[in-house]
Write an enzyme that holds these catalytic residues in place. Structure first.
Site, PDB file in Angstrom:
ATOM      1  N   ILE A 181       3.460  11.347   4.045  1.00 45.48           N
ATOM      2  CA  ILE A 181       2.337  11.589   2.805  1.00 45.48           C
ATOM      3  C   ILE A 181       1.011  11.993   3.500  1.00 45.48           C
ATOM      4  O   ILE A 181       0.578  13.117   3.162  1.00 45.48           O
ATOM      5  CB  ILE A 181       2.195  10.344   1.912  1.00 45.48           C
ATOM      6  CG1 ILE A 181       3.700   9.762   1.373  1.00 45.48           C
ATOM      7  CG2 ILE A 181       1.384  10.670   0.858  1.00 45.48           C
ATOM      8  CD1 ILE A 181       4.385  10.763   0.522  1.00 45.48           C
ATOM      9  N   CYS A 198      -3.562   4.907  12.514  1.00 44.09           N
ATOM     10  CA  CYS A 198      -3.831   6.107  12.260  1.00 44.09           C
ATOM     11  C   CYS A 198      -4.412   6.588  13.611  1.00 44.09           C
ATOM     12  O   CYS A 198      -5.183   5.585  14.356  1.00 44.09           O
ATOM     13  CB  CYS A 198      -5.284   5.896  11.510  1.00 44.09           C
ATOM     14  SG  CYS A 198      -4.895   5.777   9.802  1.00 44.09           S
ATOM     15  N   SER A 226       0.912  -1.255  -0.131  1.00 38.67           N
ATOM     16  CA  SER A 226       0.003   0.028   0.062  1.00 38.67           C
ATOM     17  C   SER A 226       0.890   1.251  -0.053  1.00 38.67           C
ATOM     18  O   SER A 226       1.861   1.403   0.712  1.00 38.67           O
ATOM     19  CB  SER A 226      -0.732  -0.013   1.372  1.00 38.67           C
ATOM     20  OG  SER A 226      -1.795   1.017   1.272  1.00 38.67           O
TER      21      SER A 226
HETATM   22  C1  LIG Z   1       5.344   6.715   0.452  1.00 34.11           C
HETATM   23  C2  LIG Z   1       4.587   5.634   1.054  1.00 34.11           C
HETATM   24  C3  LIG Z   1       3.450   5.689   1.261  1.00 34.11           C
HETATM   25  C4  LIG Z   1       2.681   4.495   2.143  1.00 34.11           C
HETATM   26  N1  LIG Z   1       1.387   4.792   2.199  1.00 34.11           N
HETATM   27  C5  LIG Z   1       0.750   3.770   2.963  1.00 34.11           C
HETATM   28  C6  LIG Z   1      -0.849   3.483   2.997  1.00 34.11           C
HETATM   29  O1  LIG Z   1      -1.336   4.537   2.653  1.00 34.11           O
HETATM   30  N2  LIG Z   1      -1.203   2.619   3.783  1.00 34.11           N
HETATM   31  C7  LIG Z   1      -0.456   1.652   4.638  1.00 34.11           C
HETATM   32  O2  LIG Z   1      -0.935   0.663   5.141  1.00 34.11           O
HETATM   33  N3  LIG Z   1       0.813   1.607   4.441  1.00 34.11           N
HETATM   34  C8  LIG Z   1       1.546   2.667   3.727  1.00 34.11           C
HETATM   35  N4  LIG Z   1       2.724   2.632   3.504  1.00 34.11           N
HETATM   36  C9  LIG Z   1       3.806   1.501   4.107  1.00 34.11           C
HETATM   37  C10 LIG Z   1       4.039   0.443   2.952  1.00 34.11           C
HETATM   38  O3  LIG Z   1       2.896  -0.392   2.550  1.00 34.11           O
HETATM   39  C11 LIG Z   1       4.919  -0.540   3.771  1.00 34.11           C
HETATM   40  O4  LIG Z   1       4.257  -1.122   4.928  1.00 34.11           O
HETATM   41  C12 LIG Z   1       6.285  -0.148   4.286  1.00 34.11           C
HETATM   42  O5  LIG Z   1       6.788   0.860   3.189  1.00 34.11           O
HETATM   43  C13 LIG Z   1       7.192  -1.158   4.420  1.00 34.11           C
HETATM   44  O6  LIG Z   1       7.727  -1.710   3.275  1.00 34.11           O
HETATM   45  P1  LIG Z   1       9.035  -1.450   2.223  1.00 34.11           P
HETATM   46  O7  LIG Z   1      10.238  -1.334   3.390  1.00 34.11           O
HETATM   47  O8  LIG Z   1       8.844  -2.533   1.172  1.00 34.11           O
HETATM   48  O9  LIG Z   1       8.721  -0.114   1.897  1.00 34.11           O
HETATM   49  C14 LIG Z   1       3.480   3.674   2.610  1.00 34.11           C
HETATM   50  C15 LIG Z   1       4.923   3.291   2.383  1.00 34.11           C
HETATM   51  C16 LIG Z   1       5.437   4.628   1.898  1.00 34.11           C
HETATM   52  C17 LIG Z   1       6.849   4.600   1.840  1.00 34.11           C
END
Ligand SMILES: Cc1cc2nc3c(=O)[nH]c(=O)nc-3n(C[C@H](O)[C@H](O)[C@H](O)COP(=O)(O)O)c2cc1C
Ligand SMILES: Cc1cc2nc3c(=O)[nH]c(=O)nc-3n(C[C@H](O)[C@H](O)[C@H](O)COP(=O)(O)OP(=O)(O)OC[C@H]3O[C@@H](n4cnc5c(N)ncnc54)[C@H](O)[C@@H]3O)c2cc1C
Ligand code: FES
Lengths: 306, 271
Positions: free
Chosen positions: A72, A131, A22
């Site tokens: 964000i 949240c 996400s």
């Molecule tokens: C720019 C950005 C936006 C994200 N937006 C959401 C979101 O809207 N909802 C959510 O549950 N996680 C969100 N995440 C978290 C990611 O889904 C994920 O859990 C987290 O980045 C760890 O994984 P990664 O190290 O592979 O990025 C966001 C992460 C990033 C970097």
């Protein structure tokens, strides 16, 4: 040798274990030319709320050592626009879609799910519980087992599709929240969301991000994510888990599977390489071939320890 | 419609342009049909640190051998750009391009445009200037920098403007070369004296773009500004790069921009 890469998260069968996380893949249709959503195990949408949200002021992102911090602020187009503009096309393409859901009140989570229940082609929901709950003085849903169980139960009553709860690594009692989500009726747990973090500009003597704090993601968090997933797996060995955090390669995926994940999500890696999930998937297949693993499912929870 | 590609790009040439700036020529097998104002996301290292690619405006594209050449002008400001300055020729980088929406060159060609570049804002402006010169469309070119050392590619700029009978106006903050003061002041002064441009195409530091935005809206001139927001993905999925518009929307500048008409931007761009 052919490898069976299919897996299941509870009742939901996935063609392969690699999903887009996400917030890192838009609403699933932004990268059709570089990473077609139907080639992934599933796509998890950007977090959706009942009404559109403008998110935080900028700067919202900053790179850190082998990672990045984002604030964000859950900017999104709202569930109605998603259902009208994206859900149908995703379904037509044959993508498996998980809607990431958030709200400031429990009823807002339920409202998003109820709207999606009337849309086509949605396989399930992932609750983003990192949240603040405005009815509880802004305490995050995911930090309090009681609130989390009630929220999960409320959402459970609204759908018979897959319901995943995405755990926050910032919760004081991770295993406690995992139990609470399962008690509330979650089919699976996904972990981890980003870790609360900050970056400072030493010249301006100010926080880099407009909100000062944000969430750390990327390779820097992988060892923590693995440890947390393994802890939850040990505490709740029969509960399906989805691993997230810093996954960059096929062998990263194997590590999460061994620790107890049934599937994984790739996030920040997509920013470096929009086609990262596809590359990771082919590396995973190569690993299985080289290690003579005929069925990916054989790796799940296969850590040899103690 | 989407022509972007994520391809290996071989570093085949580097030229020093100033104490801090250099140009790179990247060779790709595939055609990357970039337009002036579009950009690419370029890897600036080989491990996980630095993690993200960096955005760079395309300064020019052309057939190169049996493949394609992409030119960038880069200022060394941090780790990634320092790495680019030292990477050996022959290094294979990763380039995702072309991205975003560039300048409206058709509109610029149909009138007399002013092209304005501040410092390392030159690349998209130089690309636009050379394109307009090729098509024979007249324009004037305003080039500003802090010091004379940092005025880049003056010869090419003079040649492009000269080819269509346009002027090249140079300005430096320290007055070491050309007119002392800001390019925006030089432009406004000429406009007040009766010279006319219906469109302005510009890239440079935020204060320069803000001054242009304010001036253009007051004078009823269309100004297209190429903005630089920090970017993680470059393809509209992270929402890190949003720009606020006059209607209150926050849009991904990597996708709707990086070029925006000044009148579309939120009031903070016209302080
Ligand atoms: C720019 C950005 C936006 C994200 N937006 C959401 C979101 O809207 N909802 C959510 O549950 N996680 C969100 N995440 C978290 C990611 O889904 C994920 O859990 C987290 O980045 C760890 O994984 P990664 O190290 O592979 O990025 C966001 C992460 C990033 C970097
Ligand atoms: C659409 C677009 C086009 C661009 N075109 C060019 C170009 O043609 N030539 C060029 O030299 N640069 C260009 N930039 C800026 C370039 O991307 C940054 O200078 C680069 O990312 C810095 O990387 P670094 O690793 O060297 O610096 P870092 O180590 O990441 O940062 C060093 C310093 O630069 C600042 N910085 C980082 N990113 C940016 C940014 N995007 N804008 C302003 N300051 C930043 C940081 O705050 C820090 O103070 C462009 C940016 C955008 C968004
Ligand atoms: S840089 Fe990611 S949305 Fe623009």
């Amino acid at each position: 040798m052919r490898v069976d890469l299919s897996t299941a998260v509870g009742a939901l069968t996935l063609a392969n274990p690699v999903m887009a996380a996400s917030g890192t893949f838009g609403y699933g249709l932004d990268l059709l030319d570089l990473c077609p959503p139907e080639c992934l195990g599933a796509v998890v949408t950007k977090g959706l709320s009942p009404a559109p949200r403008a998110g935080n002021p900028t700067p919202r992102i900053v790179e850190t050592a082998a990672g990045m911090i984002n604030a964000i602020g859950l900017q999104n187009i709202g569930v109605e626009a998603f259902c009208q503009e994206a859900a149908g096309e995703l379904a037509r393409r044959g993508a498996t879609v998980i809607v990431n859901v958030f709200g400031e009140r429990p009823e807002q989570y339920r409202a998003v799910i109820e709207r999606c229940e009337r849309a086509e082609g949605i396989a399930g929901y992932e609750l983003n519980v990192s949240c603040p709950n405005v009815d509880h003085g802004g305490m995050e849903f995911g930090h309090d087992p009681h609130q989390l169980e009630a929220l999960t139960a409320l959402c459970r009553a609204a759908t018979s599709k897959s319901l995943w709860v995405k755990l926050s690594p910032n919760a004081p009692d991770l295993v406690g929240t995992a139990h609470a989500a399962v008690a509330g009726g979650a089919d699976a747990l996904t972990l981890i969301n980003t870790l609360r973090a900050m970056a400072i500009d030493p010249y301006r003597r100010r926080p880099v991000l407009a909100t000062a704090f944000g969430g750390l993601s990327g390779p820097a968090i992988k060892p923590i994510a693995l440890r947390m997933l393994y802890e939850v797996h040990c505490a709740l060995p029969t509960v399906p888990l989805v691993g997230i955090g810093g996954i960059e390669t096929g062998s990263d995926v194997v590590e999460f599977l061994l620790a107890g994940a049934s599937a994984v999500q790739v996030g920040t890696a997509i920013f470096r390489h929009p086609a990262a999930p596809l590359r990771i998937l082919s590396e995973l297949e190569d690993f299985c071939v080289a290690q003579k693993v005929g069925e990916l499912r054989a790796l799940i929870g296969g850590l040899r320890w103690p | 419609m989407i022509a972007r590609r994520d391809v290996p790009a071989r570093l085949v040439e580097r030229r020093e342009l100033s104490p801090t700036c250099f140009s790179l020529l990247l060779a790709t097998m595939e055609r990357l049909p970039a337009e002036p104002g579009q950009f690419g996301m370029l890897s600036c290292g080989q491990g996980l640190d630095p993690l993200l690619r960096r955005p760079f405006s395309v300064a020019g594209v052309r057939p190169l051998g049996s493949g394609w050449g992409v030119e960038l002008l880069v200022k060394e400001v941090g780790r990634g750009t320092a790495w680019l300055r030292r990477a050996p020729l022959g290094t294979i980088l990763e380039l995702l391009a072309p991205l975003g929406h560039g300048f409206n060159l058709e509109a610029a060609a149909s009138t007399r445009a002013a092209l304005v570049a501040g410092g390392i804002g030159l690349p998209p402006v130089l690309f636009a200037a050379e394109r307009l010169a090729e098509t024979g469309a007249p324009f004037d070119l305003f080039l500003g920098a802090a010091t004379g050392d940092e005025l880049l590619e003056i010869k090419r700029c003079r040649a492009a403007a000269g080819a269509v009978g346009g002027k090249l106006v140079l300005c430096t903050d320290d007055g070491s070369v050309g007119e002392p003061g800001f390019v925006t002041t030089a432009l406004a002064r000429r406009f007040a004296a009766g010279q006319r441009w219906e469109r302005v195409l510009a890239c440079g530091p935020d204060p320069m773009l803000q001054a242009l935005a304010r001036w253009s809206v007051t004078e009823g001139v269309v100004a297209e500004l190429s903005l630089e927001e920090p970017m993680a993905c470059g393809v509209g999925v992270c929402l890190g790069c949003v720009v606020e518009l006059a209607d209150g929307r926050r849009v991904a500048s990597c996708k709707e921009g990086p070029v925006f008409e000044a009148a579309r931007l939120a009031a903070r761009w016209r302080p």
